[in-house]
Design a protein around this motif. Sequence first.
Motif, mmCIF file in Angstrom:
data_model
loop_
_atom_site.group_PDB
_atom_site.id
_atom_site.type_symbol
_atom_site.label_atom_id
_atom_site.label_comp_id
_atom_site.label_asym_id
_atom_site.label_seq_id
_atom_site.Cartn_x
_atom_site.Cartn_y
_atom_site.Cartn_z
ATOM 1 N N GLY A 45 0.824 -1.206 0.000
ATOM 2 C CA GLY A 45 0.000 0.000 0.000
ATOM 3 C C GLY A 45 0.858 1.256 0.000
ATOM 4 N N PRO A 46 0.385 2.325 -0.634
ATOM 5 C CA PRO A 46 1.187 3.548 -0.732
ATOM 6 C C PRO A 46 1.315 4.297 0.592
ATOM 7 C CG PRO A 46 -0.984 3.893 -1.691
ATOM 8 C CD PRO A 46 -0.888 2.437 -1.357
ATOM 9 N N THR A 47 2.498 4.857 0.807
ATOM 10 C CA THR A 47 2.757 5.769 1.920
ATOM 11 C C THR A 47 3.566 6.937 1.378
ATOM 12 O OG1 THR A 47 4.734 4.490 2.510
ATOM 13 C CG2 THR A 47 2.715 4.006 3.739
ATOM 14 N N SER A 48 3.628 8.026 2.130
ATOM 15 C CA SER A 48 4.374 9.211 1.694
ATOM 16 C C SER A 48 5.828 8.846 1.423
ATOM 17 C CB SER A 48 4.335 10.291 2.777
ATOM 18 O OG SER A 48 3.018 10.656 3.072
ATOM 19 N N ALA A 49 6.274 9.085 0.197
ATOM 20 C CA ALA A 49 7.662 8.793 -0.189
ATOM 21 C C ALA A 49 8.073 7.368 0.191
ATOM 22 C CB ALA A 49 8.624 9.806 0.430
ATOM 23 N N ASN A 50 7.102 6.459 0.151
ATOM 24 C CA ASN A 50 7.359 5.051 0.482
ATOM 25 C C ASN A 50 8.025 4.902 1.855
ATOM 26 O OD1 ASN A 50 7.147 2.277 -0.249
ATOM 27 N ND2 ASN A 50 9.294 2.232 -0.822
ATOM 28 N N CYS A 51 7.623 5.751 2.806
ATOM 29 C CA CYS A 51 8.322 5.784 4.098
ATOM 30 C C CYS A 51 8.024 4.574 4.979
ATOM 31 C CB CYS A 51 8.013 7.070 4.843
ATOM 32 S SG CYS A 51 6.272 7.300 5.305
ATOM 33 N N PRO A 100 16.908 5.808 2.775
ATOM 34 C CA PRO A 100 17.889 5.594 1.706
ATOM 35 C C PRO A 100 17.669 4.283 0.937
ATOM 36 C CG PRO A 100 18.983 6.459 3.647
ATOM 37 C CD PRO A 100 17.565 6.145 4.056
ATOM 38 N N ILE A 101 17.048 3.287 1.585
ATOM 39 C CA ILE A 101 16.719 2.026 0.912
ATOM 40 C C ILE A 101 15.340 2.111 0.266
ATOM 41 C CG2 ILE A 101 16.255 -0.437 1.270
ATOM 42 C CD1 ILE A 101 18.210 -0.243 3.687
ATOM 43 N N LEU A 102 14.389 2.695 0.970
ATOM 44 C CA LEU A 102 13.003 2.703 0.505
ATOM 45 C C LEU A 102 12.734 3.760 -0.564
ATOM 46 C CD1 LEU A 102 11.207 2.257 3.954
ATOM 47 C CD2 LEU A 102 11.632 0.508 2.213
ATOM 48 N N TYR A 103 13.497 4.835 -0.560
ATOM 49 C CA TYR A 103 13.314 5.905 -1.542
ATOM 50 C C TYR A 103 14.683 6.447 -1.949
ATOM 51 C CZ TYR A 103 10.418 9.350 -3.937
ATOM 52 O OH TYR A 103 9.770 10.100 -4.898
ATOM 53 N N ASN A 126 0.963 7.964 8.393
ATOM 54 C CA ASN A 126 1.197 6.869 7.452
ATOM 55 C C ASN A 126 1.056 5.496 8.087
ATOM 56 O OD1 ASN A 126 2.162 7.886 4.580
ATOM 57 N ND2 ASN A 126 2.874 9.347 6.112
ATOM 58 N N SER A 127 1.341 5.381 9.390
ATOM 59 C CA SER A 127 1.094 4.099 10.050
ATOM 60 C C SER A 127 -0.398 3.853 10.184
ATOM 61 C CB SER A 127 1.772 4.037 11.419
ATOM 62 O OG SER A 127 1.195 4.943 12.345
ATOM 63 N N THR A 128 -1.184 4.918 10.322
ATOM 64 C CA THR A 128 -2.638 4.778 10.338
ATOM 65 C C THR A 128 -3.126 4.291 8.983
ATOM 66 O OG1 THR A 128 -2.797 6.548 11.980
ATOM 67 C CG2 THR A 128 -4.812 5.961 10.803
ATOM 68 N N LEU A 129 -2.583 4.866 7.917
ATOM 69 C CA LEU A 129 -2.896 4.381 6.567
ATOM 70 C C LEU A 129 -2.588 2.889 6.449
ATOM 71 C CD1 LEU A 129 -1.502 6.927 3.932
ATOM 72 C CD2 LEU A 129 -3.843 6.082 4.098
ATOM 73 N N GLN A 130 -1.410 2.499 6.902
ATOM 74 C CA GLN A 130 -1.004 1.103 6.776
ATOM 75 C C GLN A 130 -1.884 0.184 7.615
ATOM 76 O OE1 GLN A 130 3.411 2.171 7.272
ATOM 77 N NE2 GLN A 130 3.486 0.375 5.935
ATOM 78 N N GLY A 131 -2.339 0.675 8.771
ATOM 79 C CA GLY A 131 -3.288 -0.106 9.553
ATOM 80 C C GLY A 131 -4.604 -0.286 8.821
ATOM 81 N N GLY A 132 -5.039 0.756 8.108
ATOM 82 C CA GLY A 132 -6.236 0.649 7.285
ATOM 83 C C GLY A 132 -6.065 -0.374 6.175
ATOM 84 N N TYR A 133 -4.874 -0.374 5.567
ATOM 85 C CA TYR A 133 -4.609 -1.393 4.544
ATOM 86 C C TYR A 133 -4.703 -2.791 5.153
ATOM 87 C CZ TYR A 133 -2.465 2.566 2.016
ATOM 88 O OH TYR A 133 -2.209 3.771 1.410
#
Length: 198
Positions: A45-51, A100-103, A126-133
Amino acid sequence: MDEKSFLPMECLDRLFNLARTPRSWLNRDVESSVLYQLYDLVKMGPTSANCQPARFTFLSHPVSKEKLRPALTDGNIDLALSAPVIVIVAYDPIFYEKLPILYPTVELRSWYAGDMPFAEETALRNSTLQGGYMIVAARSLGLDVAPLSGFDNTMVDRLFFEEQGWHSNFLICLGYGNKENIGERNERLAFEEACLML
């Protein structure tokens, strides 16, 4: 848009229309292989700058779940501790060390390392987003889901994350719900009550 690209209605029903939050659980374990599969979906799932700041702790052993008891509000104890799996959705406040690895195409680490309130806000959002995913992904795998926010975050962080330094966000109970005592679905706001068209 071509209607053939839509998910079949049975999929939308499983994810949203007919999905319900259980009030009790069947006596059926969630296999660890399902949890690995679940995370493999969530991480896409997408997060800001793949953070990807979310960190997930799966509590399935009775001792691990019991450790959570003192942090839960009274109304959540039975539902949570009887669930086959409790997920602590947390975030790493120094998630930017992985950027540096993720983006790798842009140097973003310094954006966050130099502004801790910005980093904290980004990690929480973004962790809330990921919890929703995770909720949607779990439903897609046939699991039932009960998200909870009634608990003492500071106590959970002390009990589970002193070594990692993570911060808890919310809980997700996973399992196979007992469909017999669900009850009527509560109302949802209409489009006109919740949305603006500007």
